[in-house]
Scaffold this motif. Structure first.
Motif, PDB file in Angstrom:
ATOM      1  N   ALA A 113      38.596  34.302  39.972  1.00  0.00           N
ATOM      2  CA  ALA A 113      38.433  35.389  39.007  1.00  0.00           C
ATOM      3  C   ALA A 113      39.507  36.451  39.178  1.00  0.00           C
ATOM      4  CB  ALA A 113      37.046  36.004  39.147  1.00  0.00           C
ATOM      5  N   ARG A 114      39.870  36.721  40.424  1.00  0.00           N
ATOM      6  CA  ARG A 114      40.834  37.793  40.678  1.00  0.00           C
ATOM      7  C   ARG A 114      42.239  37.413  40.210  1.00  0.00           C
ATOM      8  NH1 ARG A 114      40.750  42.118  45.448  1.00  0.00           N
ATOM      9  NH2 ARG A 114      42.834  42.974  45.214  1.00  0.00           N
ATOM     10  N   SER A 115      42.610  36.142  40.328  1.00  0.00           N
ATOM     11  CA  SER A 115      43.934  35.731  39.863  1.00  0.00           C
ATOM     12  C   SER A 115      44.082  35.977  38.369  1.00  0.00           C
ATOM     13  CB  SER A 115      44.184  34.257  40.189  1.00  0.00           C
ATOM     14  OG  SER A 115      43.296  33.405  39.487  1.00  0.00           O
ATOM     15  N   LEU A 163      34.554  28.379  61.933  1.00  0.00           N
ATOM     16  CA  LEU A 163      34.441  29.812  62.168  1.00  0.00           C
ATOM     17  C   LEU A 163      35.591  30.283  63.057  1.00  0.00           C
ATOM     18  CD1 LEU A 163      30.637  30.106  63.062  1.00  0.00           C
ATOM     19  CD2 LEU A 163      31.693  30.594  60.843  1.00  0.00           C
ATOM     20  N   GLY A 164      35.973  31.556  62.885  1.00  0.00           N
ATOM     21  CA  GLY A 164      36.954  32.166  63.771  1.00  0.00           C
ATOM     22  C   GLY A 164      38.381  31.734  63.556  1.00  0.00           C
ATOM     23  N   VAL A 165      38.637  30.998  62.486  1.00  0.00           N
ATOM     24  CA  VAL A 165      39.992  30.507  62.198  1.00  0.00           C
ATOM     25  C   VAL A 165      40.578  31.316  61.040  1.00  0.00           C
ATOM     26  CG1 VAL A 165      41.347  28.531  61.379  1.00  0.00           C
ATOM     27  CG2 VAL A 165      39.463  28.176  62.999  1.00  0.00           C
ATOM     28  N   PRO A 166      41.757  31.920  61.198  1.00  0.00           N
ATOM     29  CA  PRO A 166      42.376  32.632  60.076  1.00  0.00           C
ATOM     30  C   PRO A 166      42.621  31.690  58.899  1.00  0.00           C
ATOM     31  CG  PRO A 166      43.433  33.243  62.142  1.00  0.00           C
ATOM     32  CD  PRO A 166      42.541  32.070  62.446  1.00  0.00           C
ATOM     33  N   LEU A 167      42.153  32.101  57.728  1.00  0.00           N
ATOM     34  CA  LEU A 167      42.233  31.262  56.531  1.00  0.00           C
ATOM     35  C   LEU A 167      43.073  31.927  55.451  1.00  0.00           C
ATOM     36  CD1 LEU A 167      38.412  30.421  56.277  1.00  0.00           C
ATOM     37  CD2 LEU A 167      40.182  28.954  57.270  1.00  0.00           C
ATOM     38  N   LEU A 168      43.678  31.104  54.602  1.00  0.00           N
ATOM     39  CA  LEU A 168      44.353  31.558  53.390  1.00  0.00           C
ATOM     40  C   LEU A 168      43.613  30.978  52.197  1.00  0.00           C
ATOM     41  CD1 LEU A 168      48.158  31.005  54.208  1.00  0.00           C
ATOM     42  CD2 LEU A 168      46.897  33.165  54.202  1.00  0.00           C
ATOM     43  N   VAL A 169      43.287  31.826  51.226  1.00  0.00           N
ATOM     44  CA  VAL A 169      42.581  31.398  50.015  1.00  0.00           C
ATOM     45  C   VAL A 169      43.429  31.856  48.831  1.00  0.00           C
ATOM     46  CG1 VAL A 169      40.349  31.267  48.879  1.00  0.00           C
ATOM     47  CG2 VAL A 169      40.466  31.948  51.272  1.00  0.00           C
ATOM     48  N   THR A 170      43.974  30.906  48.087  1.00  0.00           N
ATOM     49  CA  THR A 170      44.904  31.219  46.995  1.00  0.00           C
ATOM     50  C   THR A 170      44.288  30.899  45.647  1.00  0.00           C
ATOM     51  OG1 THR A 170      46.784  30.691  48.434  1.00  0.00           O
ATOM     52  CG2 THR A 170      47.210  30.785  46.074  1.00  0.00           C
ATOM     53  N   GLY A 171      44.357  31.852  44.715  1.00  0.00           N
ATOM     54  CA  GLY A 171      43.904  31.633  43.349  1.00  0.00           C
ATOM     55  C   GLY A 171      45.081  31.643  42.398  1.00  0.00           C
ATOM     56  N   GLN A 172      45.050  30.773  41.392  1.00  0.00           N
ATOM     57  CA  GLN A 172      46.150  30.666  40.439  1.00  0.00           C
ATOM     58  C   GLN A 172      45.612  30.550  39.014  1.00  0.00           C
ATOM     59  OE1 GLN A 172      49.819  30.449  40.959  1.00  0.00           O
ATOM     60  NE2 GLN A 172      49.485  30.972  38.801  1.00  0.00           N
ATOM     61  N   LEU A 173      46.019  31.466  38.160  1.00  0.00           N
ATOM     62  CA  LEU A 173      45.678  31.376  36.743  1.00  0.00           C
ATOM     63  C   LEU A 173      46.478  30.240  36.127  1.00  0.00           C
ATOM     64  CD1 LEU A 173      44.322  32.557  34.186  1.00  0.00           C
ATOM     65  CD2 LEU A 173      46.305  34.072  33.983  1.00  0.00           C
ATOM     66  N   ALA A 214      37.797  26.819  37.912  1.00  0.00           N
ATOM     67  CA  ALA A 214      36.792  27.618  37.203  1.00  0.00           C
ATOM     68  C   ALA A 214      37.218  27.895  35.776  1.00  0.00           C
ATOM     69  CB  ALA A 214      36.548  28.939  37.925  1.00  0.00           C
ATOM     70  N   LEU A 215      36.216  28.007  34.924  1.00  0.00           N
ATOM     71  CA  LEU A 215      36.392  28.528  33.571  1.00  0.00           C
ATOM     72  C   LEU A 215      35.840  29.940  33.588  1.00  0.00           C
ATOM     73  CD1 LEU A 215      36.988  28.317  30.512  1.00  0.00           C
ATOM     74  CD2 LEU A 215      34.656  27.415  30.237  1.00  0.00           C
ATOM     75  N   LEU A 216      36.677  30.901  33.191  1.00  0.00           N
ATOM     76  CA  LEU A 216      36.304  32.315  33.179  1.00  0.00           C
ATOM     77  C   LEU A 216      36.279  32.793  31.733  1.00  0.00           C
ATOM     78  CD1 LEU A 216      38.880  33.110  35.931  1.00  0.00           C
ATOM     79  CD2 LEU A 216      36.426  33.000  36.312  1.00  0.00           C
ATOM     80  N   VAL A 217      35.216  33.472  31.360  1.00  0.00           N
ATOM     81  CA  VAL A 217      35.061  33.928  29.986  1.00  0.00           C
ATOM     82  C   VAL A 217      34.904  35.445  29.958  1.00  0.00           C
ATOM     83  CG1 VAL A 217      33.713  33.763  27.868  1.00  0.00           C
ATOM     84  CG2 VAL A 217      33.991  31.745  29.327  1.00  0.00           C
ATOM     85  N   ALA A 218      35.820  36.117  29.245  1.00  0.00           N
ATOM     86  CA  ALA A 218      35.735  37.571  29.090  1.00  0.00           C
ATOM     87  C   ALA A 218      34.667  37.909  28.058  1.00  0.00           C
ATOM     88  CB  ALA A 218      37.085  38.127  28.647  1.00  0.00           C
TER      89      ALA A 218
END
Length: 228
Positions: free
Chosen positions: A133-135, A158-168, A197-201
């Motif tokens: 949603a944020r992307s 748990l306890g592992v640094p993670l990267l989470v990437t969002g792309q429009l 995801a499908l995002l609807v405004a």
């Protein structure tokens, strides 16, 4: 609830963030503690005192916090990234509006455990949902999640640094499609989980109805005039 001045809001945000940090440390200690029963009883009494102190003035569940900005989607008590939330991991997110992309960095602790030593699958989905949603919102396309498909590739520890990437990926009127990927920061080539995801405004009239009880203008999840 009256709108605070920028200076008052900034000061309150500092205080809310400090309390949030302290409460996250408390929650972490609470889910990891093995102290004697007597100490648990003392902690219970102290927690009751703290609850009474914070309950001196409460907003209703539908009211928006004075530290929030619903026009931009900034939520200080977000369960994903909120500085004031005791249950947020929290995730730090950087937006790249021109690319329609955002990158979140997070290390998930014991309070979000599912199977022993692993992040709960619902939390993985929540992290992915947020960057999806944020992307779109970073690129100017607000919206609520209409569909979310999550694929779990490998266990997330748990306890592992993670990267989470969002792309429009695409925008068609009020509808936007986005994808997301979660990896360990030290192994970015291995996908742990991914989602689409499908995002609807919401149309302005529908947004007014959905968010009516807040008594505030809520623009972050609403169709913009430029969206067509």
């Amino acid at each position: 609830m009256a709108e605070p001045s920028p200076q008052d809001r900034a000061a309150r945000r500092d205080a809310v963030g400090a309390l949030g940090t302290a409460l996250r440390e408390l929650v972490d200690a609470a889910v990891r503690t093995e102290v004697p029963i007597g100490d648990l009883e003392k902690a219970t009494a102290l927690a009751g005192e703290l609850t009474a102190l914070l309950s001196g003035e409460l907003r209703e569940v539908h009211e928006i916090a004075t530290v929030d900005d619903p026009e931009t989607g900034e939520r200080w008590y977000s369960p994903v990234y909120g500085p004031g939330s005791p249950v947020a991991p929290p995730m730090a997110v950087e937006d790249f509006p021109e690319e329609g992309r955002c990158v979140g960095r997070v290390t998930v602790g014991k309070k979000h455990e599912g199977p022993p030593g692993l992040v709960h699958g619902g939390i993985v989905a929540t992290l992915l949902d947020h960057v999806l949603a944020r992307s779109a919102r970073a690129a100017g396309h607000g919206g609520l999640t209409a569909t979310l498909t999550v694929t779990y590739r490998r266990p997330v520890h748990l306890g592992v640094p993670l990267l989470v990437t969002g792309q429009l990926v695409s925008v068609d009127g009020r509808r936007a499609t986005a994808t997301a990927r979660l990896v360990a920061e030290d192994d970015p080539g291995t996908t742990l989980a991914e989602a689409e995801a499908l995002l609807v405004a919401l149309r302005a009239d529908r947004a007014s109805e959905v968010f009516a009880r807040t008594g505030r203008a809520v623009g972050a999840w609403t169709q913009k005039s430029s969206d067509g």
